[in-house]
Design an enzyme around this catalytic site. Structure first.
Site, short mmCIF file in Angstrom:
data_model
loop_
_atom_site.label_atom_id
_atom_site.label_comp_id
_atom_site.label_asym_id
_atom_site.label_seq_id
_atom_site.Cartn_x
_atom_site.Cartn_y
_atom_site.Cartn_z
N CYS A 132 2.61 -2.89 -3.80
CA CYS A 132 3.97 -3.42 -3.44
C CYS A 132 3.84 -4.69 -2.94
O CYS A 132 3.82 -5.50 -3.71
CB CYS A 132 4.44 -2.46 -2.51
SG CYS A 132 6.31 -2.35 -2.72
N HIS B 195 3.40 2.83 -4.89
CA HIS B 195 2.56 3.06 -3.72
C HIS B 195 1.72 4.41 -3.82
O HIS B 195 2.03 5.46 -3.48
CB HIS B 195 3.61 3.36 -2.70
CG HIS B 195 4.08 2.15 -2.02
ND1 HIS B 195 3.88 1.80 -0.48
CD2 HIS B 195 5.23 1.47 -2.15
CE1 HIS B 195 4.29 0.66 -0.48
NE2 HIS B 195 5.46 0.57 -1.45
N GLU C 236 -0.74 5.36 -2.14
CA GLU C 236 -1.05 5.72 -0.78
C GLU C 236 -0.17 6.94 -0.54
O GLU C 236 -0.60 7.77 0.29
CB GLU C 236 -1.16 4.74 0.15
CG GLU C 236 -0.12 4.25 0.82
CD GLU C 236 0.72 3.39 0.01
OE1 GLU C 236 1.91 2.76 0.54
OE2 GLU C 236 0.44 3.06 -1.24
#
Length: 245
Positions: A113, A218, A220
């Site tokens: 990001c 993202h 994660e």
């Protein structure tokens, strides 16, 4: 030994600090992803001298550049527009140094990001300070209030020949979207490997084949929902395990 993966922190807001004491921090999702992928995550504080930061960098095998607030437009030769968001100058300084050092020494890096934006700037690229204000007919990319951070907002098309495509094992994935800025001019030495349906850049990689990979979404936040996302972190950790940090 597990490779050491540096993760720069961010300046916490005054409301997050006790008695006004300055604090730095970073979301646990990043350290958990690196640990699950076989790396040893190390958080890097801000406001360090260059020689102290250099000493930390020298011991790292790779650097992860996480998401967060906007990079100061002055860094890429623009003034701050009204639609630019919150800025963290102390973080900008640390991350730009780390990114430029890593690129010069070909140390593996992964950007997420803000991280894709930071790496692009560090290598000489630029940004759209706000997608809605500066891009024609965009999808809705910023986080929508009420949606969880793992909400799948749109598809991303991925170059199957890319490191990203090989790591994910796919040419199209559904991703979350938590950003209001995007890459404008892609930096020299990098090429686009993923796009959203509206043309927004969702992934870039270094031309020289070194592990310098960055994504706009993202992964994660998706590591528990889509096993392929953890494979991106594993590819990064594996590349870092072979570095000379």
């Amino acid at each position: 030994m597990k490779p050491l993966i540096g993760i720069p922190t961010r300046t916490l807001k005054a409301s997050d600090c006790i008695d006004g004491i300055p604090r730095f921090g970073m979301n646990e999702t990043y350290t958990r992803a690196i640990a699950r992928a076989g790396g040893a995550p190390v958080l890097i504080p801000l406001n360090l001298s260059d020689d102290t930061l250099r000493a930390i960098f020298a011991r790292l095998d790779g650097v992860l550049f996480p998401g967060g607030v906007d990079v100061h437009p002055n860094v890429y030769g623009e003034s701050v527009e009204p639609f630019c968001g919150e800025i963290d100058p102390a973080r900008d300084t640390v991350e730009l140094n780390l990114a430029q050092w890593a690129l010069a020494e070909q140390k593996p890096i992964l950007g997420i990001c803000r991280g894709i934006q930071l790496i692009n700037i560090a290598a000489g690229g630029s940004l759209h300070q706000d997608i809605d204000a500066q891009v024609a007919n965009p999808l809705r990319h910023p986080h929508q209030k009420g949606n969880p951070y793992n909400y799948l907002a749109h598809a991303v098309e991925i170059d199957p020949r890319s490191t990203l495509g090989r790591a994910l094992g796919a040419t199209q994935v559904q991703v979350n979207s938590l950003h209001h800025q995007a890459l404008k001019q892609v930096a020299p030495g990098f090429h686009i490997v993923a796009r959203a349906p509206d043309g927004i850049v969702e992934g870039i990689e270094a031309d020289n084949g070194n592990f310098a990979v960055a994504v706009q979404f993202h992964p994660e936040w998706l590591q528990d929902d889509d096993a392929r996302m953890l494979e991106l972190f594993r590819a990064f950790v594996t590349a870092s395990n072979g570095s000379t940090g």
